[in-house]
Design a protein around this motif. Structure first.
Motif, PDB file in Angstrom:
ATOM      1  N   GLY A 180      45.033  40.914  43.188  1.00  0.00           N
ATOM      2  CA  GLY A 180      46.079  40.697  42.199  1.00  0.00           C
ATOM      3  C   GLY A 180      47.463  40.801  42.782  1.00  0.00           C
ATOM      4  N   VAL A 205      44.551  44.787  39.328  1.00  0.00           N
ATOM      5  CA  VAL A 205      43.356  43.947  39.276  1.00  0.00           C
ATOM      6  C   VAL A 205      43.620  42.762  38.351  1.00  0.00           C
ATOM      7  CG1 VAL A 205      40.922  43.827  38.620  1.00  0.00           C
ATOM      8  CG2 VAL A 205      41.810  45.883  39.732  1.00  0.00           C
ATOM      9  N   THR A 206      43.528  41.561  38.886  1.00  0.00           N
ATOM     10  CA  THR A 206      43.778  40.369  38.078  1.00  0.00           C
ATOM     11  C   THR A 206      42.569  39.446  38.011  1.00  0.00           C
ATOM     12  OG1 THR A 206      44.702  39.234  40.011  1.00  0.00           O
ATOM     13  CG2 THR A 206      46.253  40.405  38.559  1.00  0.00           C
ATOM     14  N   SER A 207      41.473  39.777  38.715  1.00  0.00           N
ATOM     15  CA  SER A 207      40.268  38.962  38.636  1.00  0.00           C
ATOM     16  C   SER A 207      39.044  39.838  38.861  1.00  0.00           C
ATOM     17  CB  SER A 207      40.303  37.829  39.669  1.00  0.00           C
ATOM     18  OG  SER A 207      40.182  38.343  40.983  1.00  0.00           O
ATOM     19  N   VAL A 266      42.266  39.645  32.935  1.00  0.00           N
ATOM     20  CA  VAL A 266      41.767  39.237  34.252  1.00  0.00           C
ATOM     21  C   VAL A 266      41.195  37.824  34.192  1.00  0.00           C
ATOM     22  CG1 VAL A 266      41.230  41.554  35.104  1.00  0.00           C
ATOM     23  CG2 VAL A 266      39.508  40.292  33.774  1.00  0.00           C
ATOM     24  N   ARG A 276      38.383  47.858  39.118  1.00  0.00           N
ATOM     25  CA  ARG A 276      37.616  46.640  38.861  1.00  0.00           C
ATOM     26  C   ARG A 276      36.465  46.937  37.906  1.00  0.00           C
ATOM     27  NH1 ARG A 276      38.896  42.449  42.327  1.00  0.00           N
ATOM     28  NH2 ARG A 276      36.893  41.434  41.964  1.00  0.00           N
ATOM     29  N   LYS A 315      37.782  47.065  34.379  1.00  0.00           N
ATOM     30  CA  LYS A 315      38.031  45.730  33.828  1.00  0.00           C
ATOM     31  C   LYS A 315      36.712  45.045  33.455  1.00  0.00           C
ATOM     32  CE  LYS A 315      42.524  45.348  33.904  1.00  0.00           C
ATOM     33  NZ  LYS A 315      43.293  45.142  32.646  1.00  0.00           N
TER      34      LYS A 315
END
Length: 417
Positions: free
Chosen positions: A36, A42-44, A73, A317, A320
Motif C-alpha cells: 500500500g 494495507v491496500t490489497s 482494500v 492483512r 482486513k
C-alpha cells in the motif's frame, strides 16, 4: 466439493448494495506491514478459492470486490480447480505463502486447521451467533470457529412430473417406493433413477443420505445398516432401473441425463435448478431423499464452502481479510448469495424469508435443518472414509463384490489397515 455448472449470471442486487452500507462486524487496524502506501497501510489482500467456472468466478469476484471496497482494500482474486486447492494450500502452508483470505470446502477445514494454518475468527471479534448449530460446526475445529459459510446446500430427489404422471407413479417417499417407482418409470432408452456413483467424493456425498437415514455410521462402514443402503443402489442397477454407467457419471452428467429425458429421477443439489428452469419443456419437481421406512426424515450431508483467515506474517492483512469475511457473511449478503447460487442461506434469521421467496428450494431448506457435516464424527480423517465409501460403491455396483464384502474393504481403507 459441489460442481457449479449451470448457475446463473451474478448481478448486484439491492440486498448486496444494502449490505455494503452496513457497519462491518470487524474493524481493521494497520500495523505497518502489507502492501500500500508509503506508511505501510494495507491496500490489497489476496483471495483463493475453487470457483473456476467463468460465470461463478465473475460472480464471486464482484462480491469480493464490493466487500473489499467496504473494507478499504483491493482484492486480488485467484481460483484454482477444486482438486488442486487442498494440495496447493498444504504447500503454501509449509512455505508460509498462504493467501490472506481462503475458501475451503467445509469437509476440508478440519485437515487444514489441524496443520495450524488457520486463525480462529474470534481473534478478530467476528460475531458467529445467528448461524444454525450444524452450519457453525462445519467451520469448527477443536472448539474454535475457523470458518464461516455464507450459504450451504444438500441433496434431494428430482423427478420428471410428466413421466411420473404418464406411468401412474407416485413420488417415492421410502426405499420400497423408490424401487417400485424406478422400475415403473424405466423404458427403452430411459432409466427410472440416476445417482453419481463415480470414483470421487461426489459419490460418497450422494450415498450419505442412504447410509445415515438407515442408521449407518462412517465410523463403522462394515455394518448391516451400511450394507442395506448399498444393497439398494446395487438392486437398482441389477434390476435395470438404473444404468451401470452411473459408475462413471459425475453430478453434472447425472443432471444432463435427467434434462435429456434419459432418466426420470435423480439425486442432485439445488445448484441444478437454474438450468432446469431454463428448459421450458422440462416439467420437474423435487422431494426429500427417500428414507428406509415411512415416517422417517432423511439425514442429508451439509455442503458448502467456508471462508477462513490463514496465518500470515502481517496482522494488519489478516484484519482486513477478516473484515471482508464478515461482509460476505452479513445477513443481507447471505440472502443475496444464496439467491444467486440457488443454495440455502446460513443465517437462521434469513431462512424463513428465503423459503417464502424461493418455493422450489423449500425441500432443501427443510433438509438443511437436520443435515450433518461430513467431518462431525471423524474430523480430519473423513477423506479416508469417503475414499472407502466410493471404492465400495464402485466395487459393489460393478458386481465385483457383495455390498458386505465391499464395505469390509471400505472399513480397512478408512482405518488405514
Amino acid at each position: 466439493m459441489i460442481s457449479a455448472a449451470g448457475r446463473r449470471t451474478w448481478r448486484v442486487s439491492t440486498h448486496a448494495a444494502a449490505a455494503l452500507t452496513l457497519t462491518l462486524a470487524v474493524t481493521g487496524c494497520a500495523d505497518g506491514s502489507g502492501t500500500g502506501s508509503a506508511a505501510g497501510e494495507v491496500t490489497s489482500i489476496t483471495v483463493l478459492d475453487y470457483y473456476t467456472d467463468e460465470s461463478e468466478h465473475a460472480q464471486w469476484n464482484e462480491m469480493l470486490g464490493a466487500c473489499g471496497k467496504a473494507a478499504g482494500v483491493e482484492v486480488e482474486h485467484t481460483s484454482v480447480p477444486p482438486a488442486s486447492l487442498v494440495p496447493r494450500v498444504l504447500r503454501q502452508a509449509s512455505s508460509r505463502t498462504l493467501p490472506d483470505l481462503l475458501m475451503l470446502d467445509n469437509a476440508d477445514l478440519q485437515q487444514i486447521a489441524r496443520t495450524g494454518a488457520l486463525t480462529p475468527l474470534d481473534r478478530y471479534g467476528i460475531d458467529t451467533t445467528g448461524f444454525a448449530e450444524g452450519i457453525l460446526s462445519a467451520g469448527t475445529y477443536e472448539g474454535e470457529v475457523y470458518g464461516l459459510a455464507p450459504y450451504v446446500s444438500t441433496v434431494a430427489l428430482f423427478y420428471n412430473k410428466d413421466m411420473l404422471a404418464e406411468a401412474g407413479v407416485a413420488v417415492p417417499r421410502t426405499w420400497d417406493d423408490l424401487r417400485e417407482a424406478a422400475a415403473g418409470l424405466t423404458r427403452p432408452g430411459r432409466y427410472g433413477m440416476a445417482v453419481d456413483a463415480s470414483a470421487t467424493f461426489e459419490s460418497s456425498w450422494q450415498f450419505l443420505p442412504f447410509l445415515w437415514s438407515n442408521g449407518g455410521d462412517e465410523r463403522r462402514l462394515d455394518t448391516p445398516q451400511a450394507a442395506q443402503a448399498l444393497r439398494l443402489w446395487v438392486d437398482l442397477v441389477s434390476s435395470g432401473s438404473m444404468s451401470r454407467s452411473v459408475l462413471n457419471w459425475t453430478q453434472a452428467e447425472v443432471h444432463d441425463q435427467f434434462a435429456a429425458g434419459r432418466t426420470a429421477m435423480m439425486i442432485n443439489g439445488p445448484w441444478r435448478i437454474p438450468a432446469l428452469n431454463a428448459d421450458e419443456d422440462l416439467n420437474w419437481g423435487v422431494a426429500p431423499v427417500p428414507v428406509p421406512r415411512t415416517g422417517q426424515k432423511p439425514v442429508t450431508p451439509l455442503g458448502g464452502e467456508v471462508w477462513t483467515v490463514p496465518q500470515g506474517p502481517s496482522e494488519a492483512r489478516q484484519q482486513k481479510a477478516a473484515q471482508v469475511l464478515a461482509c460476505l457473511n452479513s445477513p443481507a449478503n447471505t440472502l443475496t448469495l444464496a439467491e444467486q447460487h440457488f443454495t440455502v442461506p446460513s443465517r437462521t434469521e434469513v431462512v424463513a424469508r428465503y423459503a417464502e421467496r424461493n418455493p422450489s428450494l423449500a425441500v432443501f431448506v427443510e433438509s438443511v435443518e437436520g443435515a450433518r457435516t461430513r467431518t462431525a464424527e471423524l474430523g480430519a480423517r473423513w477423506p479416508r472414509a469417503a475414499t472407502g465409501i466410493y471404492t465400495a460403491i464402485q466395487s459393489a455396483l460393478a458386481g465385483e463384490q457383495t455390498p458386505e464384502q465391499a464395505l469390509r474393504h471400505a472399513q480397512r481403507i478408512a482405518t488405514g489397515d
